[in-house]
Design a protein around this motif. Structure first.
Motif, PDB file in Angstrom:
ATOM      1  N   ARG A 332       9.014   0.560   3.757  1.00 21.11           N
ATOM      2  CA  ARG A 332       8.028   0.784   4.807  1.00 21.11           C
ATOM      3  C   ARG A 332       7.471  -0.546   5.291  1.00 21.11           C
ATOM      4  N   SER A 334       4.378  -2.399   7.959  1.00 22.07           N
ATOM      5  CA  SER A 334       3.153  -2.239   8.737  1.00 22.07           C
ATOM      6  C   SER A 334       2.968  -3.486   9.584  1.00 22.07           C
ATOM      7  N   VAL A 339       5.315  -3.305   3.149  1.00 19.49           N
ATOM      8  CA  VAL A 339       4.117  -2.713   2.543  1.00 19.49           C
ATOM      9  C   VAL A 339       4.062  -2.982   1.044  1.00 19.49           C
ATOM     10  N   ASP A 372      -2.385   1.323  -0.776  1.00 27.26           N
ATOM     11  CA  ASP A 372      -1.589   1.864   0.342  1.00 27.26           C
ATOM     12  C   ASP A 372      -0.519   2.835  -0.132  1.00 27.26           C
ATOM     13  N   LYS A 375       1.100   5.529   2.147  1.00 23.13           N
ATOM     14  CA  LYS A 375       2.088   5.223   3.187  1.00 23.13           C
ATOM     15  C   LYS A 375       3.507   5.575   2.772  1.00 23.13           C
ATOM     16  N   ARG A 437       2.285 -10.827   9.499  1.00 20.13           N
ATOM     17  CA  ARG A 437       2.656  -9.740  10.395  1.00 20.13           C
ATOM     18  C   ARG A 437       3.300 -10.313  11.647  1.00 20.13           C
TER      19      ARG A 437
END
Length: 523
Positions: A332, A334, A339, A372, A375, A437
């Motif tokens: 996953r 983000s 993640v 998290d 998620k 990010r």
């Protein structure tokens, strides 16, 4: 010689001739019988050989017929299996649509109940206000009469005293009413904001879908594309049915694109396709075998990733299901950030912060690693990842401190523990780390240039610099042209230009700097 001798001689010759003819006939008969016998034996041998050849041909024909029947049976079974899978998928889709429809009906009923309740409350509130007004009028009348009788005041003086008394008594009711209306307005604004965010996410999804939902498998040659498709598309349909991922075979040279929202399914499909290309044997039976093997490999990798994260952070024992969910976070992202890596980074940051202020470092790491966890399944279960994470950790009896950190790390609720505050801070630090990010470089540079251009066009500006990734603009003005009071006007002018001409997330701070320098030369 006399006649008798001649006759005897003739008779003897005749007898000899007859004997020779008989012997010849007998010999001929014998030879004919021998030849007939040989011919008959040869004929029987030919017949026997013909029977053996016929038996052999018969057996070969039967064998070929059985093979054709078996192959036809396999084709029929494969086709039936594909059709059965298609029917199952259609049934599942219908069931999902029915569930979605039921949920919509249930939500509509709930909304209708809420609206009816609000309407009833408004009606009750209206009645209360009417009663208050009525009571106030009655009280006003009584006070007016009493004051006129007792104090011998004029009507205007008595009215002023009564109105002052009523205003004091009603001020509390008015304040409560205003507070309730403000809360209602805040709730409506919150719901409107959520709808706007959902709409914005839907519009933005088209730009990120191709980046986050596809995988590419390289092929040795374009010839392999035909083998992957298979006869009448059997192979590609089998892969799509077993993995739940769409295969896009287009004009892209020596490559096949896998498209799907579930990254784990895409990984299984990618491994399967790579194994098929390397193996060379591509048919439905082999595809089914490799899909199962790839699924087992991915599940093993997920478990190993979760165990490695637990071991690396040193948080102690963890429920096997939570370890598996941690491993799923490796697939996953983000905002482009992995993640699982983000969770490990948050765990270490929270642990260090806790150690600095004397809190439980291990518990802070545990909360940071699991903050998290929702998620991992938020695309499968309804609700936000915060709600799902709280539910999962409650189910597996995690510490209340961990649950509080999960519930409060995005500000959905107030943190009840210091570790909850530390995890929220560590989460923000990990996300804000430069390079953590992804952001499109072109958009970033374009925004910076636009900010500086807008500032430089304002009269009196000398230079401008966009800093903090475009979240702040520092403007240097010419001190000989701009006084201190005008700096506020320039700041407001730049702020209005930015609001009118740019689209940006969050806020942009405008700082105008006027530097006064006094110089002199000592001689």
């Amino acid at each position: 010689m006399n006649e008798i001798d001649i006759i005897i001689t003739v008779i003897i010759s005749a007898l000899a001739l007859i004997a020779g003819i008989g012997a010849g006939y007998f010999l001929r008969v014998k030879l004919s019988e021998k030849s007939f016998k040989a011919t008959r034996e040869k004929s029987e041998q030919i017949i026997q050989n013909a029977k053996l050849d016929a038996e052999k041909v018969k057996k070969e024909a039967i064998s070929e017929g059985k093979q054709e029947v078996a192959e036809f049976k396999r084709d029929v079974e494969s086709d039936l299996k594909e059709r059965k899978q298609t029917v199952i998928e259609h049934e599942n889709k219908i069931a999902q649509r029915e569930e979605a429809l039921d949920r919509r009906i249930l939500n509509a009923d709930k909304k209708e109940e809420v609206l009816l309740s609000k309407e009833q409350k408004l009606e009750d509130r209206k009645m209360e206000l009417d009663n208050l007004i009525k009571n106030a009028e009655e009280l006003n009348l009584k006070h007016e009469t009493k004051l006129i009788e007792i104090a011998s005041l004029s009507q205007e003086e008595a009215k002023e005293i009564i109105m002052s008394d009523i205003r004091e008594k009603l001020s509390v009711e008015i304040a409560l009413f205003i507070k309730e209306e403000e809360e209602k307005a805040k709730a409506e604004i919150h719901n409107r904001a959520k709808n706007l965010l959902a709409l914005a996410l839907q519009k933005y999804a088209s730009e990120t879908t191709t980046e986050r939902t596809i995988s590419v498998v390289d092929l040795p040659s374009d010839e392999m594309k035909g083998r992957i498709i298979g006869r009448e598309g059997r192979n590609i349909r089998t892969i799509e049915a077993l993995t739940g991922v769409d295969l896009i075979i287009d004009d892209t040279p020596e490559a096949v694109v896998l498209s799907g929202f579930d990254p784990i399914r895409r990984e299984i499909a990618k491994k399967t396709l790579q194994s098929l290309v390397n193996d060379g044997r591509i048919h439905p039976g082999r595809i089914e075998e490799l899909v199962e093997r790839s699924r087992q490999e991915v599940e093993m990798f997920i478990r190993e990733s979760g165990e490695e994260a637990v071991f690396k952070t040193g948080i102690g024992k963890l429920h096997p299901d939570l370890i598996k969910l941690l491993g799923k976070l490796n697939y996953r992202t983000s905002f482009g950030q992995n993640v699982l890596n983000h969770s490990i980074e948050t765990a270490f940051l929270a642990g260090k912060l806790a150690a600095e202020i004397g809190e439980n470092e291990i518990m802070a790491r545990r909360a940071g690693l699991l903050h998290d966890i929702g998620k991992a399944v938020d695309h499968e279960i309804e609700g936000s990842h915060v709600e799902i994470g709280v539910e999962l950790c409650t189910k597996y009896r995690e510490n209340k401190i961990v649950i509080d950190a999960i519930a409060s790390h995005h500000g959905d609720s107030e943190a009840e523990t210091i570790i909850g505050v530390l995890v929220a801070a560590a989460d923000a630090l990990s996300a804000a780390r430069p390079g953590a990010r992804s952001e499109q470089l072109e958009n970033y540079i374009k925004r910076i240039e636009q900010l500086e251009d807008i500032s430089n066009k304002v009269r009196g500006v000398d230079k401008s610099f966009a800093i903090q990734a475009g979240r702040e603009i520092r403007v240097l003005v010419k001190p000989e042209e701009v006084d201190d009071l005008s700096t506020f006007r320039i700041a407001r002018e730049i702020k209005e230009e930015i609001e009118n001409k740019l689209s940006y997330p969050g806020t942009i701070k405008v700082t105008v700097i006027r530097e006064t320098r006094a110089t002199d030369v000592a001689k």
